[in-house]
Structure formats: C-alpha cells, structure tokens
Scaffold this motif. Structure first.
Motif, PDB file in Angstrom:
ATOM      1  N   MET A  20       9.682 -25.680  -3.991  1.00  0.00           N
ATOM      2  CA  MET A  20       9.920 -26.000  -5.381  1.00  0.00           C
ATOM      3  C   MET A  20      11.377 -26.431  -5.523  1.00  0.00           C
ATOM      4  SD  MET A  20       9.166 -23.496  -8.643  1.00  0.00           S
ATOM      5  CE  MET A  20       7.412 -23.618  -8.657  1.00  0.00           C
ATOM      6  N   SER A  21      11.609 -27.552  -6.156  1.00  0.00           N
ATOM      7  CA  SER A  21      12.976 -28.034  -6.331  1.00  0.00           C
ATOM      8  C   SER A  21      13.663 -27.280  -7.455  1.00  0.00           C
ATOM      9  CB  SER A  21      12.980 -29.535  -6.639  1.00  0.00           C
ATOM     10  OG  SER A  21      12.583 -29.743  -7.968  1.00  0.00           O
ATOM     11  N   THR A  52      18.368 -22.107 -22.359  1.00  0.00           N
ATOM     12  CA  THR A  52      18.518 -23.046 -21.257  1.00  0.00           C
ATOM     13  C   THR A  52      18.826 -22.258 -19.994  1.00  0.00           C
ATOM     14  OG1 THR A  52      20.886 -23.369 -21.690  1.00  0.00           O
ATOM     15  CG2 THR A  52      19.358 -24.918 -22.738  1.00  0.00           C
ATOM     16  N   VAL A  53      18.510 -22.850 -18.862  1.00  0.00           N
ATOM     17  CA  VAL A  53      18.727 -22.209 -17.570  1.00  0.00           C
ATOM     18  C   VAL A  53      19.501 -23.170 -16.683  1.00  0.00           C
ATOM     19  CG1 VAL A  53      17.592 -21.268 -15.504  1.00  0.00           C
ATOM     20  CG2 VAL A  53      16.608 -20.851 -17.776  1.00  0.00           C
ATOM     21  N   GLU A  54      20.492 -22.636 -15.988  1.00  0.00           N
ATOM     22  CA  GLU A  54      21.234 -23.397 -14.985  1.00  0.00           C
ATOM     23  C   GLU A  54      21.119 -22.660 -13.663  1.00  0.00           C
ATOM     24  OE1 GLU A  54      25.257 -24.314 -16.072  1.00  0.00           O
ATOM     25  OE2 GLU A  54      24.704 -24.643 -18.151  1.00  0.00           O
ATOM     26  N   VAL A  55      21.142 -23.413 -12.574  1.00  0.00           N
ATOM     27  CA  VAL A  55      21.086 -22.831 -11.234  1.00  0.00           C
ATOM     28  C   VAL A  55      22.519 -22.591 -10.773  1.00  0.00           C
ATOM     29  CG1 VAL A  55      20.322 -23.147  -8.861  1.00  0.00           C
ATOM     30  CG2 VAL A  55      18.943 -24.040 -10.746  1.00  0.00           C
ATOM     31  N   GLU A  56      22.806 -21.383 -10.333  1.00  0.00           N
ATOM     32  CA  GLU A  56      24.152 -21.007  -9.898  1.00  0.00           C
ATOM     33  C   GLU A  56      24.101 -20.343  -8.525  1.00  0.00           C
ATOM     34  OE1 GLU A  56      26.769 -21.881 -11.545  1.00  0.00           O
ATOM     35  OE2 GLU A  56      25.911 -22.381 -13.489  1.00  0.00           O
ATOM     36  N   GLY A  57      25.279 -20.165  -7.949  1.00  0.00           N
ATOM     37  CA  GLY A  57      25.418 -19.485  -6.667  1.00  0.00           C
ATOM     38  C   GLY A  57      25.375 -20.452  -5.510  1.00  0.00           C
ATOM     39  N   GLN A 109      23.920 -20.246  -2.794  1.00  0.00           N
ATOM     40  CA  GLN A 109      22.574 -20.402  -2.233  1.00  0.00           C
ATOM     41  C   GLN A 109      21.560 -20.790  -3.304  1.00  0.00           C
ATOM     42  OE1 GLN A 109      21.690 -16.826  -0.017  1.00  0.00           O
ATOM     43  NE2 GLN A 109      23.046 -17.433   1.636  1.00  0.00           N
ATOM     44  N   ARG A 110      22.058 -21.110  -4.509  1.00  0.00           N
ATOM     45  CA  ARG A 110      21.225 -21.582  -5.618  1.00  0.00           C
ATOM     46  C   ARG A 110      20.079 -20.628  -5.912  1.00  0.00           C
ATOM     47  NH1 ARG A 110      22.331 -26.262  -7.544  1.00  0.00           N
ATOM     48  NH2 ARG A 110      20.212 -26.835  -8.091  1.00  0.00           N
ATOM     49  N   GLU A 111      20.393 -19.330  -5.945  1.00  0.00           N
ATOM     50  CA  GLU A 111      19.362 -18.328  -6.162  1.00  0.00           C
ATOM     51  C   GLU A 111      19.543 -17.554  -7.468  1.00  0.00           C
ATOM     52  OE1 GLU A 111      21.596 -15.101  -3.273  1.00  0.00           O
ATOM     53  OE2 GLU A 111      19.651 -15.850  -2.706  1.00  0.00           O
ATOM     54  N   ILE A 112      20.502 -17.984  -8.282  1.00  0.00           N
ATOM     55  CA  ILE A 112      20.780 -17.306  -9.547  1.00  0.00           C
ATOM     56  C   ILE A 112      20.363 -18.201 -10.709  1.00  0.00           C
ATOM     57  CG2 ILE A 112      22.556 -16.296 -11.032  1.00  0.00           C
ATOM     58  CD1 ILE A 112      24.260 -15.958  -8.448  1.00  0.00           C
ATOM     59  N   ALA A 113      19.585 -17.643 -11.628  1.00  0.00           N
ATOM     60  CA  ALA A 113      19.252 -18.324 -12.874  1.00  0.00           C
ATOM     61  C   ALA A 113      20.247 -17.839 -13.920  1.00  0.00           C
ATOM     62  CB  ALA A 113      17.836 -18.000 -13.311  1.00  0.00           C
ATOM     63  N   ARG A 152      16.170 -15.380  -7.250  1.00  0.00           N
ATOM     64  CA  ARG A 152      16.366 -14.019  -6.760  1.00  0.00           C
ATOM     65  C   ARG A 152      17.041 -13.148  -7.824  1.00  0.00           C
ATOM     66  NH1 ARG A 152      19.316 -12.233  -1.117  1.00  0.00           N
ATOM     67  NH2 ARG A 152      18.809 -10.037  -1.310  1.00  0.00           N
ATOM     68  N   TYR A 153      17.948 -13.757  -8.591  1.00  0.00           N
ATOM     69  CA  TYR A 153      18.710 -13.039  -9.608  1.00  0.00           C
ATOM     70  C   TYR A 153      18.625 -13.771 -10.940  1.00  0.00           C
ATOM     71  CZ  TYR A 153      20.902 -11.152  -5.396  1.00  0.00           C
ATOM     72  OH  TYR A 153      21.125 -10.583  -4.168  1.00  0.00           O
ATOM     73  N   VAL A 154      18.772 -13.010 -12.022  1.00  0.00           N
ATOM     74  CA  VAL A 154      18.842 -13.574 -13.363  1.00  0.00           C
ATOM     75  C   VAL A 154      20.102 -13.032 -14.018  1.00  0.00           C
ATOM     76  CG1 VAL A 154      17.732 -13.748 -15.619  1.00  0.00           C
ATOM     77  CG2 VAL A 154      16.337 -13.668 -13.548  1.00  0.00           C
ATOM     78  N   ALA A 155      20.928 -13.937 -14.533  1.00  0.00           N
ATOM     79  CA  ALA A 155      22.163 -13.548 -15.220  1.00  0.00           C
ATOM     80  C   ALA A 155      22.125 -14.084 -16.640  1.00  0.00           C
ATOM     81  CB  ALA A 155      23.368 -14.128 -14.478  1.00  0.00           C
TER      82      ALA A 155
END
Length: 77
Positions: A1-2, A23-28, A30-34, A64-67
């Motif tokens: 999944m992209s 809204t949601v942005e990809v962070e981290g 390893q791009r595993e934080i919402a 993996r994580y939600v912030a």
C-alpha cells in the motif's frame, strides 16, 4: 500500500468514527507515523475513551504509530 493509499484510508477511518475535517500526514524516517490533525473540537474525544479505538482504526490503515498533532486542522502554521 502506498503512502497516499494509507492517508486516504486513515482519513476514511477517522470520518467513519465521526471525526470530520481531519487530515493525516506521513511522518518519520521509516514513514510509519500517522500525524493526525483534527479540528480542536475533536481533541477531547480523541484523548478520551474513544481515542484508543480511533487510533486502532488509523493504525489498521498501515501505520505503526498515531500522533495527534497539536496544531488543529485548518490552523495556519
């Protein structure tokens, strides 16, 4: 999944839980934080008992994580 698909899925999950305008942005690296931006009116709900199930729904979109971002959705930054 992209990343784009994860963002759309996470935003749908938030709307399915009655959190509109988020809204949601990809962070981290390893791009595993919402990083979730919600209207300030929804903060209390996300920090309360509903927050766990809402976070689980966002994680199910592939994170993996939600912030919770401290800047509310729609805030000029």
């Amino acid at each position: 999944m992209s990343a784009d698909e994860r963002i759309a899925a996470a935003e749908r999950a938030l709307a399915d839980h009655g959190v509109y305008g988020a809204t949601v942005e990809v962070e981290g690296h390893q791009r595993e934080i919402a990083a979730v931006h919600v209207p300030s009116d929804d903060w209390e709900r996300l920090m309360g008992p509903d927050g766990v199930s809402i976070a689980d729904a966002v994680k199910a979109a592939g994170f993996r994580y939600v912030a919770l971002d401290l800047a509310p959705a729609g805030a000029d930054g």
